[in-house]
Design a protein around this motif. Structure first.
Motif, PDB file in Angstrom:
ATOM      1  N   ARG A  10       0.524  -1.485  -0.133  1.00 29.23           N
ATOM      2  CA  ARG A  10      -0.406  -0.043  -0.347  1.00 29.23           C
ATOM      3  C   ARG A  10       0.758   1.089  -0.241  1.00 29.23           C
ATOM      4  NH1 ARG A  10      -3.822  -3.307  -1.097  1.00 29.23           N
ATOM      5  NH2 ARG A  10      -5.760  -3.260  -0.165  1.00 29.23           N
ATOM      6  N   ALA A  11       0.297   2.177  -0.686  1.00 29.03           N
ATOM      7  CA  ALA A  11       1.015   3.833  -0.586  1.00 29.03           C
ATOM      8  C   ALA A  11       0.373   4.407  -0.454  1.00 29.03           C
ATOM      9  CB  ALA A  11       1.154   4.231  -2.094  1.00 29.03           C
ATOM     10  N   LEU A  12       0.691   4.913   0.918  1.00 22.94           N
ATOM     11  CA  LEU A  12       0.452   5.897   1.815  1.00 22.94           C
ATOM     12  C   LEU A  12      -0.058   7.529   1.575  1.00 22.94           C
ATOM     13  CD1 LEU A  12       0.753   3.829   5.236  1.00 22.94           C
ATOM     14  CD2 LEU A  12      -1.264   3.854   4.098  1.00 22.94           C
ATOM     15  N   GLY A  13       1.608   7.867   0.494  1.00 22.81           N
ATOM     16  CA  GLY A  13       1.352   9.297   0.298  1.00 22.81           C
ATOM     17  C   GLY A  13       3.043   8.591  -0.231  1.00 22.81           C
ATOM     18  N   ILE A  14       2.826  10.457  -0.871  1.00 20.76           N
ATOM     19  CA  ILE A  14       4.804   9.784  -1.730  1.00 20.76           C
ATOM     20  C   ILE A  14       4.950  11.473  -1.330  1.00 20.76           C
ATOM     21  CG2 ILE A  14       3.345   9.331  -4.164  1.00 20.76           C
ATOM     22  CD1 ILE A  14       3.057  13.060  -4.392  1.00 20.76           C
ATOM     23  N   TYR A  15       6.608  11.178  -1.699  1.00 21.39           N
ATOM     24  CA  TYR A  15       8.114  11.598  -0.740  1.00 21.39           C
ATOM     25  C   TYR A  15       7.862  13.101  -2.058  1.00 21.39           C
ATOM     26  CZ  TYR A  15      11.956  13.331  -0.001  1.00 21.39           C
ATOM     27  OH  TYR A  15      13.126  14.525   0.486  1.00 21.39           O
ATOM     28  N   THR A  20       5.824  15.297  -0.597  1.00 18.99           N
ATOM     29  CA  THR A  20       4.277  15.789  -0.602  1.00 18.99           C
ATOM     30  C   THR A  20       4.093  15.273   1.314  1.00 18.99           C
ATOM     31  OG1 THR A  20       4.080  15.712  -2.155  1.00 18.99           O
ATOM     32  CG2 THR A  20       2.071  15.769  -0.764  1.00 18.99           C
ATOM     33  N   MET A  21       4.580  14.140   1.890  1.00 22.94           N
ATOM     34  CA  MET A  21       4.390  13.642   2.532  1.00 22.94           C
ATOM     35  C   MET A  21       5.215  13.267   3.364  1.00 22.94           C
ATOM     36  SD  MET A  21       2.377  10.218   4.179  1.00 22.94           S
ATOM     37  CE  MET A  21       0.783  10.066   4.214  1.00 22.94           C
ATOM     38  N   THR A  22       5.731  13.844   4.916  1.00 25.27           N
ATOM     39  CA  THR A  22       7.090  13.850   6.052  1.00 25.27           C
ATOM     40  C   THR A  22       7.256  12.687   6.017  1.00 25.27           C
ATOM     41  OG1 THR A  22       5.970  14.851   7.974  1.00 25.27           O
ATOM     42  CG2 THR A  22       6.460  16.274   6.563  1.00 25.27           C
ATOM     43  N   LEU A  23       8.659  13.032   6.615  1.00 24.36           N
ATOM     44  CA  LEU A  23       8.869  11.003   7.451  1.00 24.36           C
ATOM     45  C   LEU A  23       7.677  10.760   8.437  1.00 24.36           C
ATOM     46  CD1 LEU A  23      10.053   8.487   7.865  1.00 24.36           C
ATOM     47  CD2 LEU A  23      12.647   9.668   8.918  1.00 24.36           C
ATOM     48  N   SER A  74       3.624   8.192  10.873  1.00 21.36           N
ATOM     49  CA  SER A  74       1.816   8.364  11.684  1.00 21.36           C
ATOM     50  C   SER A  74       0.392   7.573  10.879  1.00 21.36           C
ATOM     51  CB  SER A  74       1.421   9.842  11.997  1.00 21.36           C
ATOM     52  OG  SER A  74       0.138   9.802  12.592  1.00 21.36           O
ATOM     53  N   ALA A  75       0.472   7.912   9.588  1.00 19.89           N
ATOM     54  CA  ALA A  75      -0.015   6.940   8.622  1.00 19.89           C
ATOM     55  C   ALA A  75       0.374   5.555   8.706  1.00 19.89           C
ATOM     56  CB  ALA A  75       0.277   7.420   7.613  1.00 19.89           C
ATOM     57  N   ARG A  76       1.409   5.430   8.388  1.00 25.99           N
ATOM     58  CA  ARG A  76       1.060   3.571   8.886  1.00 25.99           C
ATOM     59  C   ARG A  76       0.948   3.005  10.530  1.00 25.99           C
ATOM     60  NH1 ARG A  76       6.880   2.536  10.518  1.00 25.99           N
ATOM     61  NH2 ARG A  76       5.755   3.106  12.476  1.00 25.99           N
TER      62      ARG A  76
END
Length: 98
Positions: free
Chosen positions: A9-14, A16-19, A24-26
């Motif tokens: 699963r991709a929860l965001g893209i770099y 755009t999403m910080t580490l 946190s999303a993970r």
């Protein structure tokens, strides 16, 4: 593993999403999976008003200084939301006279 199948699963893209946001999303995603829910297949409530869309947009700001971000939100809250914030987004146009 979802339904006995290995998945990615991709929860965001770099970038755009910080580490921190990615971790946190993970964590949120894994918590939901442990409850038997696949969060990526849950139907989210639709954002319907200009205020809701604006607030969602504001959470995705990147590269803004904190004072600028606060000023933008305060301006929206003081000048835009009281006048047209409750309008349905699909009925919102550039014309604020009606």
């Amino acid at each position: 593993m979802i339904n006995s199948k290995e998945t990615t699963r991709a929860l965001g893209i770099y970038p755009t999403m910080t580490l921190v946001e990615a971790r946190s999303a993970r964590d949120t995603y894994l918590l939901e999976l442990s409850k038997g829910i696949d969060p990526l297949h849950v139907i989210k409530p639709k954002i319907t008003s200009l205020e809701e869309v604006s607030r969602e947009w504001h959470t995705r700001k990147r590269g803004w200084s904190e004072p600028h971000a606060k000023k933008v939100l305060k301006d929206l809250e003081n000048h835009i939301f009281p006048e047209i914030g409750k309008r349905a987004i699909d009925e919102t146009t550039g014309d604020v006279s009606n």
